[in-house]
Enzyme design. Structure first.
Site, mmCIF file in Angstrom:
data_model
loop_
_atom_site.group_PDB
_atom_site.id
_atom_site.type_symbol
_atom_site.label_atom_id
_atom_site.label_comp_id
_atom_site.label_asym_id
_atom_site.label_seq_id
_atom_site.Cartn_x
_atom_site.Cartn_y
_atom_site.Cartn_z
ATOM 1 C CB ILE A 140 -4.457 5.350 -0.952
ATOM 2 C CG1 ILE A 140 -4.065 6.808 -1.178
ATOM 3 C CG2 ILE A 140 -5.989 5.188 -0.956
ATOM 4 C CD1 ILE A 140 -4.574 7.776 -0.117
ATOM 5 C CG HIS A 141 -2.939 2.045 4.272
ATOM 6 N ND1 HIS A 141 -1.617 1.687 4.083
ATOM 7 C CD2 HIS A 141 -2.916 3.129 5.098
ATOM 8 C CE1 HIS A 141 -0.837 2.502 4.762
ATOM 9 N NE2 HIS A 141 -1.584 3.385 5.384
ATOM 10 C CG ASP A 142 -8.439 0.449 4.569
ATOM 11 O OD1 ASP A 142 -9.103 0.995 5.458
ATOM 12 O OD2 ASP A 142 -7.428 -0.260 4.801
ATOM 13 C CB THR A 165 -0.969 0.013 1.193
ATOM 14 O OG1 THR A 165 -0.216 -0.008 2.426
ATOM 15 C CG2 THR A 165 -1.904 -1.196 1.156
#
Ligand code: RIB
Ligand code: CA
Length: 309
Positions: free
Chosen positions: A237-239, A191
């Site tokens: 921007i992980h999710d 990520t």
């Protein structure tokens, strides 16, 4: 057009969880949303999921779940996501609250009624672990458990080696990685390749839409934190990566690995221990670990989801 993958998002909104909801609303066939304590308290993660449901005009159920980890006290991330979880974005209080407070039961019932759903956890894995305890055959019914969590190569954000979602409930994560679930892992090593910031925020704000404005504010808040915390102008921007790994798998390079979770280490509790030794690995592979993202295309899709919301 190919049918969209059926997805349940298990989340702790959360700035980037909200972005994952925007992304899932556009590219997945969202079956429902379950919430868990994590970035902020369960009452806030649940209210935020309901707020995002209404902002996006989603006709799906929201079920709240675990208010804390299997063991010990809850670790929060108020410093990253703000006191109530969406930074300084103020959305109207939801007209409709959660459809139940039984996310675990709903996960079990829904995956019994329909096989082939992708379960996409992007918060602590407490709900998922509890569902697997109650119904181990859930592993056979889901198409995947594609999670944002952990990290390869000893990257961490809570400690030098532990990522928040795993760190917040290591016992739950350990049970999920010990299960026979069809796991895919989008860790920090992945990520951190996908970064957005003020330039993207300006484009979103210029759309003149409610979702564009919301995304712009989420990005601005997130960018300010990462500039102060890491002296970088674009934040990871992980999710949304976990959602896009299901809807656009060709954008990610993955490898089969054995992954286990450290729960006892003084310095390493919450670390995902990935065996990179190939044929000499001590245990069979149990997870598809993502190592590379086509970051430019991933960001384009997130921006498209905002534009077309
Ligand atoms: O470490 C990043 C993860 O922790 C993301 O899911 C973020 O929302 C937080 O839950
Ligand atoms: Ca999250």
């Amino acid at each position: 057009m190919a049918s969209r993958p059926r997805v349940i998002l298990d989340c702790d909104p959360g700035v980037d969880d909200a972005m994952a909801l925007i992304t899932a609303a556009r590219f997945a066939d969202l079956v429902g949303i379950t919430t868990v304590a994590g970035n902020v308290e369960l009452e806030h993660t649940t209210a935020n999921a309901c707020r995002m449901r209404e902002l996006l005009g989603l006709e799906v159920e929201v079920h709240s779940g675990a208010a804390g980890p299997l063991v010990g006290d809850q670790a929060f991330a108020h410093n990253v996501h703000g006191a109530t979880g969406l930074g300084d974005l103020v959305l109207p209080n939801p007209e409709k609250g959660p459809d139940s407070e039984n996310a675990v039961d709903w996960l079990i019932e829904t995956t019994r009624a329909e096989e082939g759903i992708h379960l996409v956890p992007v918060g602590p894995l407490t709900n998922v672990a509890l569902a697997l305890r109650a119904d181990p055959q859930l592993t056979d019914r889901v198409a995947s458990v594609t999670l944002m969590g952990g990290a390869a190569v000893g990257v961490g954000n809570v400690t030098s080696v532990a990522e928040f979602n795993v760190y917040a409930d290591p016992e739950a994560a350990a049970e999920v990685f010990r299960s026979r679930a069809p796991l895919a892992m989008l860790g920090l090593n992945l990520t951190h390749q996908v970064r957005m910031g003020s330039a993207h925020s300006e484009v979103c704000a210029a759309l003149g839409t409610q979702v564009g404005d919301a995304m712009a504010q989420l990005l601005e808040f997130y960018t300010v934190f990462h500039l102060a915390e890491e002296q970088v102008v674009d934040g990871p921007i992980h999710d949304p990566c976990a959602v896009l790994a299901v809807t656009h798998p060709d954008l990610f390079e993955v490898a089969e690995r054995n992954v286990r979770v450290e729960i006892d280490g003084t310095l390493t509790r919450g670390m995902t221990v990935i065996d990179e030794r190939g044929p000499r690995a001590a245990e069979p592979a149990n997870c598809r670990v993502a190592y590379r993202a086509h970051a430019e295309r991933v960001i384009e899709l997130i921006m498209q989801a905002v534009r077309e919301a």
